[in-house]
Design a protein around this motif. Structure first.
Motif, PDB file in Angstrom:
ATOM      1  N   ASN A   1      -8.109  -5.474   3.536  1.00 45.16           N
ATOM      2  CA  ASN A   1      -7.787  -4.091   3.914  1.00 45.16           C
ATOM      3  C   ASN A   1      -6.848  -4.022   5.130  1.00 45.16           C
ATOM      4  O   ASN A   1      -5.865  -3.264   5.131  1.00 45.16           O
ATOM      5  CB  ASN A   1      -9.070  -3.317   4.204  1.00 45.16           C
ATOM      6  CG  ASN A   1      -8.812  -1.834   4.450  1.00 45.16           C
ATOM      7  OD1 ASN A   1      -8.201  -1.177   3.606  1.00 45.16           O
ATOM      8  ND2 ASN A   1      -9.236  -1.326   5.587  1.00 45.16           N
TER       9      ASN A   1
ATOM     10  N   ASP B   1       0.845  -1.194   0.000  1.00 44.10           N
ATOM     11  CA  ASP B   1       0.000   0.000   0.000  1.00 44.10           C
ATOM     12  C   ASP B   1       0.881   1.246   0.000  1.00 44.10           C
ATOM     13  O   ASP B   1       1.841   1.354   0.766  1.00 44.10           O
ATOM     14  CB  ASP B   1      -0.892  -0.029   1.249  1.00 44.10           C
ATOM     15  CG  ASP B   1      -1.801   1.187   1.350  1.00 44.10           C
ATOM     16  OD1 ASP B   1      -2.099   1.798   0.302  1.00 44.10           O
ATOM     17  OD2 ASP B   1      -2.207   1.519   2.477  1.00 44.10           O
TER      18      ASP B   1
ATOM     19  N   LEU C   1      -3.375  -4.952   4.222  1.00 43.97           N
ATOM     20  CA  LEU C   1      -2.775  -3.886   3.420  1.00 43.97           C
ATOM     21  C   LEU C   1      -2.317  -2.731   4.298  1.00 43.97           C
ATOM     22  O   LEU C   1      -1.205  -2.202   4.159  1.00 43.97           O
ATOM     23  CB  LEU C   1      -3.814  -3.405   2.401  1.00 43.97           C
ATOM     24  CG  LEU C   1      -3.349  -2.685   1.143  1.00 43.97           C
ATOM     25  CD1 LEU C   1      -2.531  -3.604   0.264  1.00 43.97           C
ATOM     26  CD2 LEU C   1      -4.566  -2.175   0.360  1.00 43.97           C
ATOM     27  N   LYS C   2      -3.180  -2.336   5.231  1.00 45.46           N
ATOM     28  CA  LYS C   2      -2.880  -1.181   6.089  1.00 45.46           C
ATOM     29  C   LYS C   2      -1.751  -1.468   7.085  1.00 45.46           C
ATOM     30  O   LYS C   2      -1.120  -0.551   7.603  1.00 45.46           O
ATOM     31  CB  LYS C   2      -4.139  -0.738   6.839  1.00 45.46           C
ATOM     32  CG  LYS C   2      -5.182  -0.079   5.930  1.00 45.46           C
ATOM     33  CD  LYS C   2      -4.584   1.091   5.192  1.00 45.46           C
ATOM     34  CE  LYS C   2      -5.505   1.718   4.199  1.00 45.46           C
ATOM     35  NZ  LYS C   2      -4.826   2.759   3.398  1.00 45.46           N
TER      36      LYS C   2
ATOM     37  N   SER D   1      -4.577   3.699  -0.043  1.00 43.21           N
ATOM     38  CA  SER D   1      -5.648   2.764  -0.400  1.00 43.21           C
ATOM     39  C   SER D   1      -6.777   2.882   0.617  1.00 43.21           C
ATOM     40  O   SER D   1      -6.537   3.200   1.789  1.00 43.21           O
ATOM     41  CB  SER D   1      -5.116   1.324  -0.432  1.00 43.21           C
ATOM     42  OG  SER D   1      -4.105   1.183  -1.406  1.00 43.21           O
ATOM     43  N   ARG D   2      -8.004   2.586   0.152  1.00 42.00           N
ATOM     44  CA  ARG D   2      -9.132   2.760   1.073  1.00 42.00           C
ATOM     45  C   ARG D   2     -10.306   1.877   0.647  1.00 42.00           C
ATOM     46  O   ARG D   2     -10.376   1.417  -0.484  1.00 42.00           O
ATOM     47  CB  ARG D   2      -9.577   4.221   1.095  1.00 42.00           C
ATOM     48  CG  ARG D   2     -10.113   4.733  -0.228  1.00 42.00           C
ATOM     49  CD  ARG D   2     -10.305   6.244  -0.214  1.00 42.00           C
ATOM     50  NE  ARG D   2     -10.993   6.724  -1.401  1.00 42.00           N
ATOM     51  CZ  ARG D   2     -10.413   6.949  -2.576  1.00 42.00           C
ATOM     52  NH1 ARG D   2      -9.106   6.713  -2.720  1.00 42.00           N
ATOM     53  NH2 ARG D   2     -11.100   7.385  -3.609  1.00 42.00           N
TER      54      ARG D   2
ATOM     55  N   LEU E   1     -12.156  -2.407  -2.527  1.00 38.52           N
ATOM     56  CA  LEU E   1     -10.886  -1.763  -2.206  1.00 38.52           C
ATOM     57  C   LEU E   1     -10.446  -0.871  -3.356  1.00 38.52           C
ATOM     58  O   LEU E   1     -10.299  -1.340  -4.491  1.00 38.52           O
ATOM     59  CB  LEU E   1      -9.807  -2.819  -1.958  1.00 38.52           C
ATOM     60  CG  LEU E   1      -9.611  -3.337  -0.539  1.00 38.52           C
ATOM     61  CD1 LEU E   1      -8.614  -4.491  -0.540  1.00 38.52           C
ATOM     62  CD2 LEU E   1      -9.123  -2.237   0.389  1.00 38.52           C
ATOM     63  N   LYS E   2     -10.280   0.410  -3.083  1.00 37.68           N
ATOM     64  CA  LYS E   2      -9.670   1.325  -4.047  1.00 37.68           C
ATOM     65  C   LYS E   2      -8.193   1.397  -3.683  1.00 37.68           C
ATOM     66  O   LYS E   2      -7.821   1.854  -2.598  1.00 37.68           O
ATOM     67  CB  LYS E   2     -10.311   2.712  -3.944  1.00 37.68           C
ATOM     68  CG  LYS E   2      -9.750   3.718  -4.939  1.00 37.68           C
ATOM     69  CD  LYS E   2     -10.283   3.447  -6.332  1.00 37.68           C
ATOM     70  CE  LYS E   2      -9.774   4.504  -7.320  1.00 37.68           C
ATOM     71  NZ  LYS E   2      -8.331   4.397  -7.603  1.00 37.68           N
ATOM     72  N   LEU E   3      -7.344   0.895  -4.605  1.00 32.84           N
ATOM     73  CA  LEU E   3      -5.944   0.661  -4.280  1.00 32.84           C
ATOM     74  C   LEU E   3      -5.016   1.702  -4.886  1.00 32.84           C
ATOM     75  O   LEU E   3      -5.223   2.160  -6.016  1.00 32.84           O
ATOM     76  CB  LEU E   3      -5.528  -0.729  -4.783  1.00 32.84           C
ATOM     77  CG  LEU E   3      -6.291  -1.912  -4.191  1.00 32.84           C
ATOM     78  CD1 LEU E   3      -5.991  -3.179  -4.980  1.00 32.84           C
ATOM     79  CD2 LEU E   3      -5.937  -2.095  -2.725  1.00 32.84           C
ATOM     80  N   GLU E   4      -3.996   2.038  -4.136  1.00 36.26           N
ATOM     81  CA  GLU E   4      -2.845   2.769  -4.655  1.00 36.26           C
ATOM     82  C   GLU E   4      -1.624   2.012  -4.145  1.00 36.26           C
ATOM     83  O   GLU E   4      -1.356   1.993  -2.936  1.00 36.26           O
ATOM     84  CB  GLU E   4      -2.866   4.234  -4.211  1.00 36.26           C
ATOM     85  CG  GLU E   4      -4.026   4.994  -4.853  1.00 36.26           C
ATOM     86  CD  GLU E   4      -3.960   6.491  -4.610  1.00 36.26           C
ATOM     87  OE1 GLU E   4      -2.932   6.973  -4.099  1.00 36.26           O
ATOM     88  OE2 GLU E   4      -4.947   7.171  -4.942  1.00 36.26           O
ATOM     89  N   LEU E   5      -0.898   1.385  -5.081  1.00 40.96           N
ATOM     90  CA  LEU E   5       0.106   0.394  -4.730  1.00 40.96           C
ATOM     91  C   LEU E   5       1.483   0.762  -5.281  1.00 40.96           C
ATOM     92  O   LEU E   5       1.593   1.442  -6.307  1.00 40.96           O
ATOM     93  CB  LEU E   5      -0.300  -0.978  -5.264  1.00 40.96           C
ATOM     94  CG  LEU E   5      -1.659  -1.528  -4.819  1.00 40.96           C
ATOM     95  CD1 LEU E   5      -2.012  -2.770  -5.618  1.00 40.96           C
ATOM     96  CD2 LEU E   5      -1.649  -1.833  -3.314  1.00 40.96           C
TER      97      LEU E   5
ATOM     98  N   ASN F   1      -2.736   2.631  -9.634  1.00 41.79           N
ATOM     99  CA  ASN F   1      -4.112   2.619  -9.139  1.00 41.79           C
ATOM    100  C   ASN F   1      -4.773   1.298  -9.487  1.00 41.79           C
ATOM    101  O   ASN F   1      -4.520   0.723 -10.555  1.00 41.79           O
ATOM    102  CB  ASN F   1      -4.907   3.760  -9.772  1.00 41.79           C
ATOM    103  CG  ASN F   1      -4.407   5.109  -9.311  1.00 41.79           C
ATOM    104  OD1 ASN F   1      -4.179   5.307  -8.133  1.00 41.79           O
ATOM    105  ND2 ASN F   1      -4.215   6.035 -10.242  1.00 41.79           N
TER     106      ASN F   1
END
Length: 574
Positions: A536, A498, A539-540, A502-503, A512-516, A526
């Motif tokens: 989630n 992440d 990821l967090k 991401s959220r 999940l809207k990802l920014e990786l 994205n």
């Protein structure tokens, strides 16, 4: 259900071809790997693949009986005989009828169309349809997307003075109907080079042959390719060879100058002024056209597709959209009922197949329900209801398993059946259901491979984020149109993290809207992972993940960007 990731690998010889193609085409080795995986091995083959050309369509007269078909059609027009265009009630059938009707109507007035009523007449050629033709002095029926097994019914038509030209793409029996011509590339004696045309595709080849014979320019046919693209996408035929050329130009027609009827459907789908893809047809356009035959009369879909009246098209499109809304409610309710029946029967725990029956299920949606069950349980599935005194049903398969052969092994218990590897229809006496269920299960259990009993995702290549450049994506887009035989490439990126932004999104925070990021570059990618909210927390916590995905173009507020469409996620074990 957990997906197994299957990595596609190349042999040493294929690696040499991959490197040679990458150099000759000046493309990424990953892209040349995708070409080799599609059996595209030379510069010339790659050029033809990236630049589909209508001049590469096969000669229609290579199809068995084509000369007979064109001669009979020409004779009917010379004698001013009435011609009836007859087709199945699904998207392939209705687009077939619309295409042939629209083309012939340009040159000949004495032509009409007929779609059987799903509930009163059933699938394929019907006695009612033949009687309608005979009573109204039609001398020739062109049957589209059906008829390959209608031996007795075609014989009945001959007794009534009605000739048949059959254009079908389903698997024939050993005995063909006694029609003037039987056009089907799957005929054992047919040497036509491409075997996977849709029903509409076979009808198109008849019109192409008719045009050649009568010195009609091919440009008269190209406006109808929008209908052919609908059939290719909706009938889930391979988008390879000739189908890929036809789908490419059909999509081009849809996106540049669709027919007025199709414009109406695009509007109710919310696709007006958007670039239409095969996925749009499969998930948005096709279901609405199909809904007409599922919920009411498929002839309404043909009326829409052949119309040039804007007001009529608007009204009919709205009506068909309502049918589709009703269909959604119905198939959800029946799917829930079917899942409850399966859950209550412990025998299904050990079975390799599913056969469920309820007499009052709506016949129009059982094909969709069969698809839902095969996806839910990953088993070949048959859903039956009662219709016209018989148990009638639809069958859907899993990847790689030939459900048509499984049904064929029980043919002595059936009244009628037809279809192909992944989808079929069948009917039987209700008292035969228990015996059929056992025989069908026995065949499936003995013939299904272990890897066909669980879902798997075929991985085309492993990517690092630094590989995903604008040029890479531009070339990747040229691999389309995508579909069976030329699926959208699926990639894996390993140990992604992440970026910190991401959220969870969605009404119930289920997506999940990802920014990786990964270690290969500073690129922030994205992505969107539908219904994968459970990852989630992982990821967090900045724990790494392996992701598999397709690469899409995302347009929002006039801006276009690359987005990863996540297919699956695996937690990296420490």
């Amino acid at each position: 259900m957990i997906n197994t990731w299957i990595y596609r690998t190349l042999t040493e010889q294929q690696r040499e071809t991959q490197n040679k193609l990458a150099e000759e085409l000046s493309i990424s080795p990953i892209l040349s790997q995708l070409l080799v995986q599609r059996d595209i091995l030379t510069f010339e083959e790659a050029r033809s693949f990236f630049r589909p050309d209508l001049s590469n369509l096969h000669d229609p007269f290579l199809m068995a009986d084509m000369h007979n078909a064109v001669n009979r059609l020409t004779k009917a027009m010379q004698k001013n005989e009435k011609i009836l265009i007859y087709g199945d009630y699904d998207v392939d059938g209705t687009t077939s009828v619309a295409l042939v009707y629209k083309f012939l109507k340009q040159f000949y007035r004495n032509v009409a169309f007929y779609i059987p009523d799903r509930y009163n007449e059933g699938y394929g050629i019907s006695i009612q349809g033949i009687d309608f033709a005979a009573d109204n002095d039609f001398k020739l029926i062109i049957a589209l997307d059906c008829g390959i097994k209608a031996v007795e019914k075609v014989r009945y038509a001959l007794e009534k003075g009605v000739d048949f030209i059959i254009c079908d793409h389903h698997t024939p029996d050993a005995v063909l109907p006694p029609a003037v011509a039987v056009l089907d590339p799957k005929r054992a004696d047919c040497t036509y080079p491409y075997k996977h045309l849709s029903g509409c595709g076979v009808g198109f080849k008849l019109m192409q042959a008719f045009a050649i014979t009568n010195n009609i320019d091919f440009s008269q046919l190209t406006p109808l390719l929008d209908l052919l693209a609908l059939s290719i996408a909706s009938d889930i035929v391979p988008i390879t060879g000739e189908n890929r050329i036809l789908a490419f130009y059909g999509l081009k027609q849809i996106n540049s100058n669709p027919s007025i009827g199709l414009q109406g459907i695009l509007e109710v789908c919310g696709l007006k002024d958007k670039e239409i893809t095969i996925s749009d047809i499969v998930f948005k356009i096709g279901p609405r056209i199909n809904a007409s035959g599922r919920m009411k009369l498929a002839s309404e879909a043909v009326e829409l597709l052949v119309s040039s009246d804007y007001l009529f098209v608007k009204e009919k499109s709205d009506t068909i959209n309502e049918y589709n809304n009703d269909r959604k409610d119905l198939d959800k309710n029946i799917t829930d009922e079917a899942i409850a029946l399966i859950g209550a029967d412990k025998r299904y725990l050990d079975r390799k197949s599913i056969v469920v029956h309820k007499p009052d299920w709506h016949k129009g949606v059982i094909g969709i329900v069969a698809s839902r069950l095969s996806e839910e349980y990953y088993k070949p599935s048959i859903v039956l209801t009662n219709s016209n005194g018989f148990a009638s049903g639809s069958a859907r398969s899993v990847s790689g398993f030939d459900i048509y052969k499984a049904i064929d092994s029980c043919r002595d218990l059936l009244e009628n059946f037809g279809g192909h590897m992944y989808a079929a229809g069948l009917s039987m006496k209700e008292e035969n259901i228990p015996a059929f269920t056992e025989r069908f299960e026995k065949f499936v259990a003995e013939n299904i491979l272990k890897e066909q009993t669980y879902p798997q995702i075929d991985i085309d290549a492993v990517l690092e984020f630094k590989d995903i450049t604008p040029k890479f994506f531009r070339v990747l887009k040229q691999f389309g149109p995508f579909g069976p035989g030329n699926m959208k490439p699926i990639f894996v990126s390993k140990n992604v993290l992440d970026y910190g932004t991401s959220r969870l999104v969605g009404k119930e925070q289920e997506h999940l809207k990802l920014e990786l990021v990964d270690s290969s570059s500073e690129n922030v990618m994205n992505g969107i992972a539908f219904r994968m909210h459970e990852y989630n927390d992982h990821l967090k916590a900045l724990n790494p993940l392996d992701i598999c995905y397709t690469i899409e173009e995302n347009s929002f507020n006039g801006n276009t960007s690359i987005q990863l469409m996540i297919r699956d996620i695996k937690v990296v074990e420490k």
